[in-house]
Design a protein around this motif. Structure first.
Motif, PDB file in Angstrom:
ATOM      1  N   HIS A   1      45.724  32.221  70.370  1.00 40.11           N
ATOM      2  CA  HIS A   1      45.062  32.764  69.178  1.00 40.11           C
ATOM      3  C   HIS A   1      44.730  31.660  68.173  1.00 40.11           C
ATOM      4  N   LYS A   2      45.633  30.691  68.029  1.00 39.41           N
ATOM      5  CA  LYS A   2      45.382  29.588  67.100  1.00 39.41           C
ATOM      6  C   LYS A   2      44.190  28.757  67.576  1.00 39.41           C
ATOM      7  N   GLY A   3      44.163  28.462  68.876  1.00 42.87           N
ATOM      8  CA  GLY A   3      43.059  27.684  69.425  1.00 42.87           C
ATOM      9  C   GLY A   3      41.730  28.396  69.287  1.00 42.87           C
ATOM     10  N   ILE A   4      41.712  29.674  69.618  1.00 38.28           N
ATOM     11  CA  ILE A   4      40.492  30.470  69.484  1.00 38.28           C
ATOM     12  C   ILE A   4      39.990  30.429  68.042  1.00 38.28           C
ATOM     13  N   LYS A   5      40.892  30.690  67.099  1.00 38.08           N
ATOM     14  CA  LYS A   5      40.505  30.742  65.681  1.00 38.08           C
ATOM     15  C   LYS A   5      39.916  29.415  65.213  1.00 38.08           C
ATOM     16  N   GLN A   6      40.602  28.307  65.531  1.00 35.42           N
ATOM     17  CA  GLN A   6      40.164  27.020  65.010  1.00 35.42           C
ATOM     18  C   GLN A   6      38.881  26.533  65.667  1.00 35.42           C
ATOM     19  N   LEU A   7      38.747  26.729  66.955  1.00 35.73           N
ATOM     20  CA  LEU A   7      37.544  26.256  67.636  1.00 35.73           C
ATOM     21  C   LEU A   7      36.319  27.090  67.274  1.00 35.73           C
ATOM     22  N   VAL A   8      36.509  28.379  67.073  1.00 35.68           N
ATOM     23  CA  VAL A   8      35.395  29.239  66.677  1.00 35.68           C
ATOM     24  C   VAL A   8      34.886  28.849  65.290  1.00 35.68           C
TER      25      VAL A   8
ATOM     26  N   ASN B   1      43.513  21.329  76.605  1.00 40.38           N
ATOM     27  CA  ASN B   1      43.968  19.981  76.287  1.00 40.38           C
ATOM     28  C   ASN B   1      44.408  19.797  74.845  1.00 40.38           C
ATOM     29  N   GLU B   2      43.926  20.638  73.951  1.00 34.98           N
ATOM     30  CA  GLU B   2      44.305  20.500  72.545  1.00 34.98           C
ATOM     31  C   GLU B   2      45.309  21.553  72.102  1.00 34.98           C
ATOM     32  N   TYR B   3      45.371  22.693  72.823  1.00 37.63           N
ATOM     33  CA  TYR B   3      46.270  23.774  72.409  1.00 37.63           C
ATOM     34  C   TYR B   3      47.221  24.207  73.526  1.00 37.63           C
ATOM     35  N   ASN B   4      47.112  23.538  74.673  1.00 41.29           N
ATOM     36  CA  ASN B   4      47.961  23.863  75.818  1.00 41.29           C
ATOM     37  C   ASN B   4      47.857  25.342  76.187  1.00 41.29           C
ATOM     38  N   SER B   5      46.638  25.851  76.148  1.00 42.28           N
ATOM     39  CA  SER B   5      46.400  27.265  76.438  1.00 42.28           C
ATOM     40  C   SER B   5      45.399  27.383  77.584  1.00 42.28           C
TER      41      SER B   5
ATOM     42  N   VAL C   1      37.408  36.475  77.451  1.00 43.25           N
ATOM     43  CA  VAL C   1      38.400  35.413  77.546  1.00 43.25           C
ATOM     44  C   VAL C   1      39.787  35.985  77.242  1.00 43.25           C
ATOM     45  N   SER C   2      40.775  35.557  78.038  1.00 47.14           N
ATOM     46  CA  SER C   2      42.154  36.021  77.839  1.00 47.14           C
ATOM     47  C   SER C   2      43.099  34.914  78.298  1.00 47.14           C
ATOM     48  N   PRO C   3      44.316  34.861  77.739  1.00 46.19           N
ATOM     49  CA  PRO C   3      45.260  33.811  78.148  1.00 46.19           C
ATOM     50  C   PRO C   3      45.837  34.105  79.525  1.00 46.19           C
ATOM     51  N   LYS C   4      46.005  33.047  80.330  1.00 38.65           N
ATOM     52  CA  LYS C   4      46.630  33.230  81.642  1.00 38.65           C
ATOM     53  C   LYS C   4      48.115  33.504  81.492  1.00 38.65           C
ATOM     54  N   ASN C   5      48.726  32.896  80.499  1.00 42.62           N
ATOM     55  CA  ASN C   5      50.159  33.047  80.260  1.00 42.62           C
ATOM     56  C   ASN C   5      50.368  33.858  78.983  1.00 42.62           C
ATOM     57  N   VAL C   6      50.821  35.087  79.128  1.00 41.50           N
ATOM     58  CA  VAL C   6      51.006  35.955  77.956  1.00 41.50           C
ATOM     59  C   VAL C   6      52.100  35.438  77.029  1.00 41.50           C
ATOM     60  N   MET C   7      52.929  34.504  77.521  1.00 41.01           N
ATOM     61  CA  MET C   7      53.985  33.937  76.686  1.00 41.01           C
ATOM     62  C   MET C   7      53.418  32.898  75.708  1.00 41.01           C
ATOM     63  N   LYS C   8      52.152  32.514  75.916  1.00 43.00           N
ATOM     64  CA  LYS C   8      51.546  31.510  75.038  1.00 43.00           C
ATOM     65  C   LYS C   8      50.446  32.122  74.173  1.00 43.00           C
ATOM     66  N   GLN C   9      50.669  33.368  73.758  1.00 41.17           N
ATOM     67  CA  GLN C   9      49.680  34.070  72.940  1.00 41.17           C
ATOM     68  C   GLN C   9      49.420  33.345  71.621  1.00 41.17           C
ATOM     69  N   LYS C  10      50.479  32.756  71.038  1.00 37.38           N
ATOM     70  CA  LYS C  10      50.350  32.125  69.724  1.00 37.38           C
ATOM     71  C   LYS C  10      49.383  30.948  69.772  1.00 37.38           C
ATOM     72  N   SER C  11      49.561  30.071  70.769  1.00 46.57           N
ATOM     73  CA  SER C  11      48.676  28.912  70.879  1.00 46.57           C
ATOM     74  C   SER C  11      47.265  29.348  71.266  1.00 46.57           C
TER      75      SER C  11
END
Length: 523
Positions: free
Chosen positions: A412-419, A454-458, A400-410
């Motif tokens: 990583h936050k989404g990955i951490k919280q959902l995991v 839908n929850e992290y805009n990522s 899994v990787s972000p489509k938009n590299v400018m949204k790395q922060k959201s």
């Protein structure tokens, strides 16, 4: 009322079933009869916008399925009932398995047209292994289904548990007249208007109806009387102790969709389900629910129950003592002391402030990252650690990787919280630290991707890696050169090394090459 009396009034149970057996629908009816809601929702309510109360996630409402456990607390007939509606879909079994560690009884919902299905059997085995009482509701009698005697026989043969029919259906589908209530010696009628406006009609000592009533002319009534006599003579006797020991399941028939038979079931459940039971610790001691010391464990973590505040709630099963707002507790895993100021009770996604709780209750702690699933908490100086909760070894993997590299922060936050919710596992490749997700089923990935967006805009790219065999290895035995194209070396979210083997042959080859290396799985 003192604390011991409060604990005796608690009934904490999970509802388990195969998908589409009507588990969430019966939850709605239980809430309705408790007075907690005015109208039962439906998992089919996409067009009306009226959804099941326990399906609070948008994706659950869109798909008409439950993908996460939800907790509801209601008062009924003087009892405090804690209901946990669990995911029926097998891809989310781990959530259900953990929930079954936090309840004192289980309600098993069976589709009367299909009988005992695979997921029902798996979840029953977990509940049975714990020895908790199991109450069975044969659902969908408003539709044509299998013969009741056949359903009872299958239940006993497939699940290996004795059954006692609390009531017996008179017909089914369009001919469904109601239930012959063996336990209460009465008839419960689906058409009271045709029987003098009576919902219930008493039976005489011979188990027959006296008086001139329409239902008496039904062949289904005559058949039910005969079956009742047969069950009384040859069936299992009613045994409250065997029910509480998980050796005998009381069986009820009805329709969750129409609500028929649900209140009769609920009345019996609060009478015969156990109050909170003792819980075993790591040291194999038993924590009595009436002990003075507050103890409990985290069995679930949920992010974003309130999307406006991006909150994170840790669900705690209270095992003993009495919770008061503002009290200090210690997290056994970290020895960290916390003050419990911000706590809540649940009605699915609706909450109210919790200022007091006793053994058997489930409360929510607003969490900033202090808790993990399985954590024990306790008050005072005597450390208490409950046994760890089950965790599954994933079988499917995706990069899994972000489509938009400018949204790395959201991202990583989404990955951490959902995991941290425990439904999906996170790994990183050993050298390049690419993200890999592991799950037991495909639907988990779809829900994960949906929630990230839908929850992290990522928005993310997900690349299937297929089935792998995950095996952990201790760091002191690890040599990174052991990694190859057939066994990808990764680290889990706790930085423990883990190999993802291509197949069983690759694992066997590895074991032959490194016979002294110990490989471990989860469950």
């Amino acid at each position: 009322m003192n604390r011991a009396e409060e604990v005796k009034k608690r009934r904490t149970f999970a509802i388990i079933s195969h998908p589409d057996a009507g588990k969430t629908t019966i939850t709605e009816q239980l809430l309705l009869y408790s007075g907690a809601i005015r109208q039962a929702g439906t998992v089919k309510g996409k067009k009306s916008g009226h959804f099941a109360k326990s399906d609070w996630m948008k994706i659950e409402q869109q798909r008409g399925i439950s993908v996460t456990s939800s907790v509801m607390q209601v008062d009924y007939d003087g009892y405090q009932i804690n209901i946990v509606d669990t995911p029926g879909h097998e891809d989310f079994s781990e959530d259900t398995y953990r929930t079954l560690m936090a309840v004192d009884a289980a309600v098993m919902v069976v589709d009367s047209g299909k009988g005992i299905e695979a997921q029902t059997k798996r979840l029953f085995e977990v509940a049975s292994h714990r020895g908790i009482p199991i109450f069975t509701f044969m659902n969908k009698l408003d539709r044509d289904g299998r013969e009741p005697m056949e359903l009872i026989s299958e239940l006993e043969e497939v699940l290996g548990i004795d059954a006692y029919a609390m009531n017996w259906p008179m017909g089914m589908g369009k001919t469904y007249q109601g239930n012959y209530d063996l336990f209460n010696n009465r008839l419960e009628l689906t058409h009271p208007e045709a029987n003098g406006g009576n919902d219930f009609l008493p039976l005489n000592e011979a188990g027959e109806l006296e008086g001139n009533y329409e239902v008496k002319n039904s062949p289904w009534y005559e058949e039910a009387v005969e079956n009742a006599q047969l069950l009384n003579e040859a069936g299992n006797p009613f045994d409250a102790e065997a029910i509480q020991a998980g050796k005998l399941t009381p069986v009820f028939f009805g329709s969750a969709l129409t609500g028929f038979g649900v209140q009769t079931f609920l009345d019996a459940f609060v009478d015969f389900a156990p109050a909170p039971q003792a819980v075993e610790t790591v040291e194999e001691d038993l924590v009595n629910p009436l002990d003075e010391q507050l103890t409990g464990f985290i069995f679930k973590i949920q992010a974003n129950m309130d999307p406006r505040h991006r909150d994170r709630i840790a669900f705690v099963r209270i095992c003993s003592g009495e919770f008061h707002e503002g009290m200090d507790v210690t997290v056994a895993r970290t020895d960290k002391k916390l003050k419990l100021n911000n706590t809540t009770r649940f009605m699915a996604d609706t909450r109210e402030h919790a200022s007091l709780a006793v053994a058997g209750d489930i409360i929510g702690l607003y969490d900033t990252g202090n808790f993990q699933i399985g954590d024990s908490i306790y008050s005072g100086k005597h450390k208490v650690s409950f046994k760890p909760l089950p965790q599954f070894t994933p079988e499917l993997f995706m990069k899994v990787s972000p489509k938009n590299v400018m949204k790395q922060k959201s991202f990583h936050k989404g990955i951490k919280q959902l995991v941290e919710e425990g439904a999906i596992q996170l790994y990183k490749t050993w050298h390049t630290e690419e993200y890999i997700l592991g799950a037991v089923g495909q639907l988990q990935f779809e829900v994960f991707q949906y929630r990230l967006l839908n929850e992290y805009n990522s928005e993310v790219e997900m690349t299937p890696l297929g089935n792998k065999i995950a095996r952990w290895i201790s760091k002191d035995q690890l040599d990174p050169s052991m990694s190859s194209s057939r066994n990808l070396l990764c680290k889990d979210r706790f930085d423990q090394p883990v190999f993802l083997f291509e197949n069983q042959f690759a694992e066997n080859w590895f074991q032959q090459k490194y016979p002294d290396v110990q490989l471990e799985s989860l469950l």
